[in-house]
Design an enzyme around this catalytic site. Structure first.
Site, PDB file in Angstrom:
ATOM      1  N   ASN A 177      -3.134  -0.300   6.090  1.00 21.16           N
ATOM      2  CA  ASN A 177      -2.240   0.776   5.621  1.00 21.16           C
ATOM      3  C   ASN A 177      -2.765   1.916   4.695  1.00 21.16           C
ATOM      4  O   ASN A 177      -1.904   2.356   3.799  1.00 21.16           O
ATOM      5  CB  ASN A 177      -1.042   0.178   4.910  1.00 21.16           C
ATOM      6  CG  ASN A 177      -0.167  -0.830   5.918  1.00 21.16           C
ATOM      7  OD1 ASN A 177      -0.705  -0.862   7.271  1.00 21.16           O
ATOM      8  ND2 ASN A 177       0.622  -1.493   5.553  1.00 21.16           N
ATOM      9  N   TYR A 212      -4.685   1.693   2.202  1.00 20.02           N
ATOM     10  CA  TYR A 212      -5.100   1.641   0.656  1.00 20.02           C
ATOM     11  C   TYR A 212      -6.617   1.479   0.528  1.00 20.02           C
ATOM     12  O   TYR A 212      -7.387   1.877   1.354  1.00 20.02           O
ATOM     13  CB  TYR A 212      -4.257   0.318   0.401  1.00 20.02           C
ATOM     14  CG  TYR A 212      -2.675   0.409   0.490  1.00 20.02           C
ATOM     15  CD1 TYR A 212      -1.994   1.353  -0.317  1.00 20.02           C
ATOM     16  CD2 TYR A 212      -1.824  -0.155   1.266  1.00 20.02           C
ATOM     17  CE1 TYR A 212      -0.722   1.716  -0.259  1.00 20.02           C
ATOM     18  CE2 TYR A 212      -0.386  -0.089   1.084  1.00 20.02           C
ATOM     19  CZ  TYR A 212       0.118   0.926   0.173  1.00 20.02           C
ATOM     20  OH  TYR A 212       1.417   1.263   0.461  1.00 20.02           O
ATOM     21  N   HIS A 261      -5.593  -7.330   1.292  1.00 18.45           N
ATOM     22  CA  HIS A 261      -5.000  -6.107   1.798  1.00 18.45           C
ATOM     23  C   HIS A 261      -5.742  -5.209   2.327  1.00 18.45           C
ATOM     24  O   HIS A 261      -6.376  -4.451   1.520  1.00 18.45           O
ATOM     25  CB  HIS A 261      -3.724  -5.571   1.184  1.00 18.45           C
ATOM     26  CG  HIS A 261      -2.860  -4.921   1.507  1.00 18.45           C
ATOM     27  ND1 HIS A 261      -3.113  -4.010   2.802  1.00 18.45           N
ATOM     28  CD2 HIS A 261      -1.492  -4.028   1.354  1.00 18.45           C
ATOM     29  CE1 HIS A 261      -1.767  -3.415   3.157  1.00 18.45           C
ATOM     30  NE2 HIS A 261      -1.082  -3.534   1.965  1.00 18.45           N
ATOM     31  N   GLN A 295      -0.556 -11.584  -1.230  1.00 20.32           N
ATOM     32  CA  GLN A 295      -1.459 -10.481  -0.625  1.00 20.32           C
ATOM     33  C   GLN A 295      -1.931  -9.676  -1.913  1.00 20.32           C
ATOM     34  O   GLN A 295      -1.242  -9.185  -2.672  1.00 20.32           O
ATOM     35  CB  GLN A 295      -0.504  -9.553   0.034  1.00 20.32           C
ATOM     36  CG  GLN A 295      -1.469  -8.545   0.760  1.00 20.32           C
ATOM     37  CD  GLN A 295      -0.509  -7.733   1.538  1.00 20.32           C
ATOM     38  OE1 GLN A 295       0.204  -6.905   0.769  1.00 20.32           O
ATOM     39  NE2 GLN A 295      -0.847  -7.336   2.693  1.00 20.32           N
ATOM     40  N   ASN A 355       0.385   6.673   5.029  1.00 20.95           N
ATOM     41  CA  ASN A 355      -0.373   6.748   3.704  1.00 20.95           C
ATOM     42  C   ASN A 355      -1.407   7.749   4.003  1.00 20.95           C
ATOM     43  O   ASN A 355      -2.552   7.751   3.202  1.00 20.95           O
ATOM     44  CB  ASN A 355      -0.907   5.514   3.059  1.00 20.95           C
ATOM     45  CG  ASN A 355       0.170   4.704   2.312  1.00 20.95           C
ATOM     46  OD1 ASN A 355       1.093   5.467   1.956  1.00 20.95           O
ATOM     47  ND2 ASN A 355       0.099   3.411   2.469  1.00 20.95           N
ATOM     48  N   THR A 381       7.036  -5.117   0.244  1.00 18.74           N
ATOM     49  CA  THR A 381       7.203  -4.398  -1.009  1.00 18.74           C
ATOM     50  C   THR A 381       8.748  -4.308  -1.211  1.00 18.74           C
ATOM     51  O   THR A 381       9.234  -3.646  -0.445  1.00 18.74           O
ATOM     52  CB  THR A 381       6.326  -3.174  -1.140  1.00 18.74           C
ATOM     53  OG1 THR A 381       4.977  -3.621  -1.146  1.00 18.74           O
ATOM     54  CG2 THR A 381       6.795  -2.636  -2.446  1.00 18.74           C
TER      55      THR A 381
END
Length: 358
Positions: free
Chosen positions: A176, A178, A173, A97, A233, A25
Site C-alpha cells: 500500500n 508505505y 506491512h 501488523q 498512497n 486502520t
C-alpha cells in the site's frame, strides 16, 4: 477439497477456519495504544481463524496518521496484552501488523518535527489525518545507507515486543505504498546505493527485514502483506511488477514464513486495476497464501475449494459484521458499513454493530 470453514495450520499456528480478518486502520488509539474499546472490538471478532490487527507502528518515525497504535514501548506492550488476552479467552488467534508508513506522514507526527523518512526525497501526492484534519503529507528525507540497519532493527524490536504482548504472530506491512513498498517500486525508489536500481537491490530491505524477524521470533510466527499493483498512497506501478514480485517470492521461499497475505488489484478498489499473475507468484513462494480484496462469500468458497488460495482475508465486512464467520457459514445477510464512522470517534460504528440473533 478444502473448505473455507475447515481448520488449517499456518506456520506454528492451528486456525479454526480459513477466514482471516484483514488489517483495518480505525484511528481510535488515543495515546498511541489500544484502549478498552479495542479490547472489545477484537474480542467480538475472535471467531476469525486469524485476526490481523490494524497497522501498528514499529517506532515513533513509523507513524503517519492520528491515533494509530504502536508496538515499541512497555506501555504499548501492556495495552496490547489486554487485547491478546481477550481474543485468546474467546478462542481466537491474533497477529499484529508491523507498520512503518515512510513518506505517508506529516512532520507533526515525527520526533522533534523532523521530515518523514523514505527511500526517496520526493514527496507523495497524498494527504493524512492530523488533529487539524486532512492535510497534505510532508516532504520526506531519503534514508542514508548507514541508517537502514536501524530500520531493520526497529522491525525486529517491534516483533519481539509483539511476542511479549502475547501475539500469536506478526505480519510485516510491505504493501500500500508505505515504507517497504517505497523501496520496492521503481516508480518511487530513485536510490543509487545497494537499495536502489535493480530488482534485487530494491527488494533488499524487505528481504533483510523478513530474514531478521524470522530469526528473532521464528519463521512460523512471521508473515507478510504485499500489494503488487495497488496505486494507493501515490504508489505508481513498477515498470516490471511481475518480475519484481516473482523475485520477492523466490527470495522469501527459503525462509519458510507462516504466510503471505496478498492484496489483489487496488486496495479497497477494482481487482483488475492492472494485469498480474498472482498464481505465478504463489508458486514461487510455495507457502500459505492468503488472498484479499473484495472477496464475496461465493468467491471465497470457490478460491479455497479450487486451491487458488489457502485462506481469504475479509476487511470491510468484518467492520460491520463482528460475527462474520457465522454469517458466512449460514449464508446470512451482511450488515452494511457506516463509512462516516470508519476513522476516529467512539463506540459508534466500532463496537456497536449487532450480531445475528440466536
Amino acid at each position: 477439497m478444502p473448505s473455507l470453514f475447515d481448520p488449517m495450520q499456518i506456520g506454528d499456528l492451528i486456525l479454526a477456519n480459513r477466514i482471516v480478518m484483514a488489517p483495518l486502520t480505525r484511528s481510535r488509539s488515543r495515546g498511541l495504544k489500544p484502549g478498552a474499546m479495542a479490547v472489545e472490538y477484537y474480542r467480538q471478532r475472535a471467531a476469525a481463524g486469524l485476526i490481523i490487527t490494524e497497522g501498528t507502528q514499529i517506532n515513533p518515525e513509523g507513524q503517519g496518521y492520528l491515533d494509530t497504535p504502536g508496538i515499541h514501548s512497555s506501555e504499548q506492550i501492556a495495552a496490547w496484552r489486554e487485547v491478546t488476552d481477550a481474543v485468546h479467552a474467546a478462542g481466537g488467534k491474533i497477529a499484529v501488523q508491523l507498520w512503518h508508513v515512510g513518506r505517508i506522514s506529516h512532520q507533526v507526527f515525527q520526533p522533534e518535527g523532523r521530515a518523514p523518512v523514505s527511500s526517496t526525497s520526493r514527496p507523495a501526492n497524498g494527504k493524512t489525518f492530523t488533529a487539524e484534519g486532512l492535510v497534505p503529507v510532508s516532504a520526506p528525507r531519503a534514508l542514508a545507507t548507514e541508517e537502514i540497519p536501524g530500520v531493520v532493527a526497529a522491525f525486529v524490536h517491534a516483533a519481539r515486543c509483539a511476542m511479549e504482548a502475547g501475539f500469536d504472530a506478526v505480519e510485516v506491512h510491505g504493501a500500500n505504498g508505505y515504507l517497504i513498498d517505497q523501496f520496492l517500486r521503481d516508480s518511487i525508489n530513485d536510490r543509487t546505493d545497494q537499495y536502489g536500481g535493480s530488482i534485487e537491490n530494491r527488494a533488499r530491505l524487505l528481504v533483510e527485514v523478513m530474514t531478521a524477524i524470522a530469526a528473532a521470533i521464528g519463521p512460523g510466527r512471521t508473515g507478510l502483506r504485499l500489494s503488487p499493483v495497488t496505486p494507493v498512497n501515490d504508489a505508481g506501478q513498477d515498470s516490471q511488477a511481475q518480475a519484481l514480485f516473482n523475485h520477492v517470492a523466490e527470495q522469501l521461499a527459503p525462509l519458510k514464513l507462516a504466510f503471505l497475505d496478498v492484496v489483489e488489484g487496488q486496495t479497497g478498489g477494482p481487482r483488475d486495476i492492472a494485469p498480474f499473475d498472482y498464481q505465478a507468484m504463489r508458486q514461487r513462494f510455495g507457502g500459505t497464501w492468503i488472498a484479499n480484496n473484495g472477496y464475496s462469500r461465493e468467491m471465497a468458497l470457490q478460491a479455497v475449494a479450487a486451491g487458488e488460495a489457502d485462506a481469504i482475508a475479509f476487511g470491510r465486512d468484518f467492520i460491520s459484521n463482528p460475527d462474520l464467520v457465522r454469517r458466512l457459514r449460514l449464508n446470512a445477510p451482511l450488515q452494511p458499513l457506516d463509512r462516516a464512522t470508519l476513522y476516529g470517534g467512539d463506540a459508534k460504528g466500532y463496537i456497536d454493530y449487532p450480531a445475528l440473533a440466536a
